[in-house]
Design a protein around this motif. Structure first.
Motif, PDB file in Angstrom:
ATOM      1  N   SER A  87      12.137 -19.601  14.443  1.00  0.00           N
ATOM      2  CA  SER A  87      10.928 -18.626  14.695  1.00  0.00           C
ATOM      3  C   SER A  87      10.969 -18.080  16.130  1.00  0.00           C
ATOM      4  O   SER A  87      11.327 -18.936  16.906  1.00  0.00           O
ATOM      5  N   SER A  88      10.643 -17.063  16.359  1.00  0.00           N
ATOM      6  CA  SER A  88      10.293 -16.423  17.714  1.00  0.00           C
ATOM      7  C   SER A  88       9.063 -17.117  18.306  1.00  0.00           C
ATOM      8  O   SER A  88       8.205 -17.598  17.263  1.00  0.00           O
ATOM      9  N   ALA A 150      12.050 -12.313   6.997  1.00  0.00           N
ATOM     10  CA  ALA A 150      12.816 -11.314   7.425  1.00  0.00           C
ATOM     11  C   ALA A 150      12.386 -10.163   6.805  1.00  0.00           C
ATOM     12  O   ALA A 150      12.225  -9.030   7.125  1.00  0.00           O
ATOM     13  N   PHE A 180      16.649 -14.827   9.578  1.00  0.00           N
ATOM     14  CA  PHE A 180      16.449 -13.187   9.958  1.00  0.00           C
ATOM     15  C   PHE A 180      17.474 -12.464   9.989  1.00  0.00           C
ATOM     16  O   PHE A 180      18.744 -12.988  10.092  1.00  0.00           O
ATOM     17  N   LYS A 184      13.094 -10.868  14.776  1.00  0.00           N
ATOM     18  CA  LYS A 184      12.539 -12.166  14.584  1.00  0.00           C
ATOM     19  C   LYS A 184      11.012 -11.716  14.970  1.00  0.00           C
ATOM     20  O   LYS A 184      10.642 -11.143  15.824  1.00  0.00           O
TER      21      LYS A 184
END
Length: 424
Positions: A87-88, A150, A180, A184
């Motif tokens: 995850s971002s 995504a 992704f 992201k």
């Protein structure tokens, strides 16, 4: 073999150490290196002929913090959540947005992108509990976690929440990897209890907002290792029978069943051969693979290593299906080899092996298939596995020593038979 393994608790104690001293041993963490060095010392003290760390480089992702809350005029409702990898991060102030609930990827794709833009997508399709095999139950909903973020990102969503992919209604979030493409966005799994709470709250107020805070760190390249230990063969030392599991575990988990137990059982195979003085014809190689969970870099690194040094892997066996009561082995190989190995099933029937049949093996050894290596996967009763998979519930106390020992014994026994009689 089985008398020895039932009177020895070294594998059980090794697992206890990994769970208590190196939980959350995801790729790139200090805990992952601590776990490798602990088992490296164990192999050296055992007297393995070769013990080394196979170095390689890979991207990595580190998790620091996950908080998810329903915002309310009266009080904020904290949801139990863990970020998905990789995850971002959100901004320091977090991400606040309206929530759109869907029952899967197809439902989301049918929406007008303008409805999705800037929203937090909430995938809330439960697993199919009518299925018998828990891996199939898992497969009935894991697409929401693996591909859902995504798809949501492509449609302009600002974030994603996913109902945990598990077989219990409880408060443990189950994390996991997601894939992704270009963009992201922050994404997290929430427990099944909290997914129901959020869904009910949305029915009462479709305009409610959720706040997500995720702190994570993407690393372009780190140096890490697979741990390899060998007992040399007496007749064909350059042919390797590989047995292994993955040493890494998710940041939220002690990783008892996934897959600390596969590692200590694989190490126990070498101990059994050493303690009983079994004269293995081929070299028995135990591998503690790094990074099965996030990028699968360890298995790929070993496959590249064997190509570079022209290593002949005679057969590879992986244990990564939990450490419960044994039920069988699956063999990914030509039918002629499957039938040879399946002929040993009656010998292992008294110890819980009810089948040896064609089927999948394991993520870490799968890259060896390109080189024509016969692959095997050790299988256990799956009913409890998805209760704890990728969650804080996967603790040492969920492991029964007799079930662990039966796994070690069956893995050692099938390797003994294959080594003794060959696959010709």
């Amino acid at each position: 073999i089985f008398t020895d393994v039932h009177l020895n608790n070294e594998a059980y104690r090794n697992l206890e150490y990994l769970c208590e001293h190196a939980p959350g041993r995801l790729l790139g963490t200090d805990e992952s290196i601590l776990a490798l060095n602990y088992l490296k010392d164990y192999f050296e003290e055992m007297g393995a002929d070769t013990v080394f760390l196979q170095e390689y480089t890979t991207p990595a992702w580190l998790h620091h913090k996950t908080e998810v809350s329903i915002l309310s005029e009266k009080c904020n409702i904290r949801l139990r959540a863990d970020a998905l990898g990789p995850s971002s991060s959100t901004s320091d102030n977090g991400l606040v947005g309206n929530v759109i609930e869907v029952q899967g990827l197809e439902e989301l794709k049918e929406l007008d992108p303008e409805e999705v833009k800037g929203k937090i997508v909430f995938y809330n399709r439960p697993v199919n509990m009518t299925l018998v095999n828990s891996f199939r139950i898992y497969g009935s909903a894991v697409d929401q976690r693996a591909r859902g973020p995504a798809v949501a990102a492509e449609l302009g969503a600002s974030g994603v929440l996913v109902r945990s992919v598990g077989t219990r209604i409880d408060t443990f979030p189950h994390t996991g990897s997601t894939r992704f493409k270009d963009k992201k966005i922050p994404c997290a799994a929430i427990s099944t209890v909290d997914a129901d709470i959020l869904s009910d709250a949305l029915k009462d107020n479709p305009l409610l907002q959720v706040k997500m805070i995720i702190e994570a760190e993407a690393l372009e390249e780190i140096t890490t290792y697979n741990l390899i230990a060998d007992i040399k063969g007496s007749e064909f030392p350059d042919e390797y029978i590989v047995v292994g599991g993955h040493i890494d575990a998710w940041f939220n988990s002690p990783g008892a069943h996934d897959d600390g137990i596969g590692c200590v059982q694989s190490a126990d195979v070498l101990r059994i051969f050493k303690d009983l003085g079994l004269k293995n014809r081929r070299s028995i190689r135990a591998i503690m693979f790094m990074d099965e969970e996030l990028y699968q870099s360890g298995g790929n690194a070993y496959a590249e290593y064997t190509k570079e040094y022209n290593i002949k892997n005679y057969l590879a066996l992986e244990a990564d299906a939990g450490g419960f009561t044994p039920v069988g082995f699956q063999v990914d190989a030509p039918d002629s080899i499957v039938s040879i190995i399946a002929a040993y099933q009656p010998l292992l029937q008294p110890y819980g092996i009810h089948y040896i049949r064609k089927g999948g093996s394991g993520v870490d050894i799968y890259p060896l298939k390109q080189s024509g290596v016969p692959l095997m996967g050790y299988r256990t009763d799956s009913q409890r596995y998805m209760d704890l998979h990728h969650s804080a519930y996967d603790t040492f106390d969920k492991v029964h020593i007799r079930e662990l020992q039966l796994g070690s014994g069956n893995m050692a026994a099938i390797i003994y038979l294959i080594d003794k009689y060959g696959l010709d």
